[in-house]
Scaffold this motif. Structure first.
Motif, PDB file in Angstrom:
ATOM      1  N   SER A   1       0.908  -1.255  -0.081  1.00 35.14           N
ATOM      2  CA  SER A   1      -0.157  -0.027   0.127  1.00 35.14           C
ATOM      3  C   SER A   1       0.961   1.335   0.147  1.00 35.14           C
ATOM      4  N   VAL A   2       1.952   1.133   0.345  1.00 31.28           N
ATOM      5  CA  VAL A   2       2.944   2.300   0.434  1.00 31.28           C
ATOM      6  C   VAL A   2       4.108   2.071  -0.546  1.00 31.28           C
ATOM      7  N   GLY A   3       4.130   0.947  -1.223  1.00 30.34           N
ATOM      8  CA  GLY A   3       5.172   0.890  -2.317  1.00 30.34           C
ATOM      9  C   GLY A   3       6.521   0.349  -1.726  1.00 30.34           C
ATOM     10  N   ALA A   4       6.388  -0.372  -0.411  1.00 31.03           N
ATOM     11  CA  ALA A   4       7.804  -0.434   0.297  1.00 31.03           C
ATOM     12  C   ALA A   4       8.006  -1.930   0.250  1.00 31.03           C
ATOM     13  N   LEU A   5       7.370  -2.675  -0.389  1.00 30.24           N
ATOM     14  CA  LEU A   5       7.775  -4.132  -0.386  1.00 30.24           C
ATOM     15  C   LEU A   5       9.173  -4.327  -0.848  1.00 30.24           C
ATOM     16  N   ARG A   6       9.575  -3.831  -1.881  1.00 31.81           N
ATOM     17  CA  ARG A   6      11.196  -4.101  -2.358  1.00 31.81           C
ATOM     18  C   ARG A   6      12.018  -3.486  -1.160  1.00 31.81           C
ATOM     19  N   ALA A   7      11.522  -2.115  -0.666  1.00 32.44           N
ATOM     20  CA  ALA A   7      12.497  -1.465   0.111  1.00 32.44           C
ATOM     21  C   ALA A   7      12.793  -2.421   1.186  1.00 32.44           C
ATOM     22  N   TYR A   8      11.542  -3.002   1.825  1.00 33.81           N
ATOM     23  CA  TYR A   8      11.834  -3.790   3.109  1.00 33.81           C
ATOM     24  C   TYR A   8      12.916  -4.970   2.661  1.00 33.81           C
ATOM     25  N   GLN A   9      12.920  -5.441   1.607  1.00 37.76           N
ATOM     26  CA  GLN A   9      13.776  -6.814   1.340  1.00 37.76           C
ATOM     27  C   GLN A   9      15.232  -6.062   1.214  1.00 37.76           C
ATOM     28  N   HIS A  10      15.142  -4.739   0.714  1.00 32.78           N
ATOM     29  CA  HIS A  10      16.539  -4.377   0.610  1.00 32.78           C
ATOM     30  C   HIS A  10      17.342  -3.685   1.962  1.00 32.78           C
ATOM     31  N   VAL A  11      16.261  -3.419   2.960  1.00 29.90           N
ATOM     32  CA  VAL A  11      16.798  -2.711   4.142  1.00 29.90           C
ATOM     33  C   VAL A  11      17.254  -3.976   5.153  1.00 29.90           C
ATOM     34  N   TYR A  12      16.330  -5.265   5.217  1.00 22.61           N
ATOM     35  CA  TYR A  12      16.461  -6.258   6.283  1.00 22.61           C
ATOM     36  C   TYR A  12      16.859  -7.376   5.498  1.00 22.61           C
ATOM     37  N   HIS A  13      16.733  -7.729   4.320  1.00 21.73           N
ATOM     38  CA  HIS A  13      17.431  -8.966   3.876  1.00 21.73           C
ATOM     39  C   HIS A  13      16.798 -10.273   4.460  1.00 21.73           C
ATOM     40  N   THR A  14      15.715 -10.221   4.887  1.00 19.21           N
ATOM     41  CA  THR A  14      15.105 -11.548   5.457  1.00 19.21           C
ATOM     42  C   THR A  14      13.546 -11.316   5.191  1.00 19.21           C
ATOM     43  N   ARG A  15      12.699 -12.603   5.553  1.00 16.77           N
ATOM     44  CA  ARG A  15      11.275 -12.743   5.321  1.00 16.77           C
ATOM     45  C   ARG A  15      10.702 -11.668   6.223  1.00 16.77           C
ATOM     46  N   LEU A  16       9.250 -11.599   5.772  1.00 14.65           N
ATOM     47  CA  LEU A  16       8.645 -10.339   6.577  1.00 14.65           C
ATOM     48  C   LEU A  16       8.543 -10.802   8.115  1.00 14.65           C
TER      49      LEU A  16
END
Length: 316
Positions: free
Chosen positions: A205-220
């Motif tokens: 919803s905030v266009g941050a799914l790829r950003a999450y992977q880039h920052v944390y390098h792990t599953r949700l």
């Protein structure tokens, strides 16, 4: 700058941003509705989106159940919904026309062309397989306007009030999105497929799914998703990033207009400091819902104080 000009620029930024936010939320909810249990689960998904968009009370007055067709129409083409895409496009263009000379050519064309093209859409545009394309069009038009503003406006008060409206609306949207699904972030929530889908929906919803992977390098993970959207300054739509920009923008407006800080600056600084020095563990332990409810209420108060100090008093 005249208060009526500042008012129109501020609400131009808010309504343009709101249209894009609703389109993003709709796209994520469509995916969630496909995964939900029949009837009750689907209705919960659509009601969650309307809570996030702040337009559930008006919908309830007209509909008994949150069926997908009625929900999509209410959030897109129904002019009776002041937070729907149709009303936002109309209001953004009306405000832009009022301050036409304060805008650059690229900004005006982005808003005016959007308004002209939107008027050509009928109910068929939001039916079946055509809906995702319509939502992508709305998002692209919002990005076009934001890009035109960022690339072509002088960094004067016209830019500051437009940017202020955009960022304040963005902060409100992020808080409401998280709050509408706060149950999936509770410490005792089961880390099952349903919760995983909720975490993913919030990020989409905030266009941050790829950003999450880039920052944390792990599953949700719920704590990391909440941290990203609340406390990580690298993410443009995180609350801490939004309120940092709100604080800086209000300081610049104050400096350009006598240098006397007002209550709105104090509130913005307080919100920013709470998020800047906050810890996600403490927020989740004390209750994400209570924290976000407080942020949403303070955001409303902040908007009211900005209106009292600089605008025509419009706070709705």
């Amino acid at each position: 700058m005249l208060s009526r000009t500042a008012d129109s620029l501020f609400w131009l930024g808010r309504y343009s941003e709101r249209a894009g936010n609703v389109a993003r939320g709709l796209g994520a909810t469509l995916r969630m509705a496909l995964l939900a249990e029949p009837v009750d689960g689907v209705e919960r998904e659509w009601r969650a989106l309307m809570v996030a968009a702040g337009c559930e009370p008006g919908f309830r007055e007209r509909h008994d159940t949150a069926a997908q067709e009625a929900s999509v129409h209410w959030l897109t083409l129904d002019p009776a919904n002041p937070s729907g895409i149709a009303a936002c496009v109309e209001a953004a263009r009306r405000n832009a026309r009022t301050v036409r000379t304060a805008l650059t050519v690229d900004m005006w064309e982005a808003i005016n062309d959007t308004w002209i093209e939107f008027r050509r859409f009928d109910s068929g545009a939001i039916c079946g397989d055509r809906l995702p394309g319509f939502l992508d069009w709305v998002k692209s038009r919002t990005l076009l306007f934001n890009g035109a503003a960022a690339d072509t406006m002088l960094r004067d008060d016209a830019w500051r009030f437009t940017h202020l409206g955009t960022i304040l609306e963005r902060a409100d949207n992020t808080a409401r999105l998280l709050d509408s699904r706060h149950g999936a972030f509770a410490p005792d929530a089961a880390a099952d497929a349903a919760c995983y889908a909720h975490w993913q929906a919030v990020l989409r919803s905030v266009g941050a799914l790829r950003a999450y992977q880039h920052v944390y390098h792990t599953r949700l993970d719920p704590a990391r998703v909440a941290e990203l959207l609340l406390l990580r300054p690298e993410l443009p739509r995180s609350l801490v990033s939004c309120y940092a920009q709100v604080e800086r923008t209000l300081e610049a407006i104050s400096a350009a207009n006598g240098g006397n800080p007002g209550e709105c600056q104090r509130l913005a600084g307080e919100l920013h400091a709470r998020l800047r020095f906050g810890r996600v563990g403490g927020i989740l332990d004390h209750g994400l819902h209570d924290f976000l409810t407080g942020v949403i209420e303070e955001n409303i108060t902040l908007g009211q104080e900005i209106a009292r100090r600089y605008l025509n008093g419009q706070t709705a």
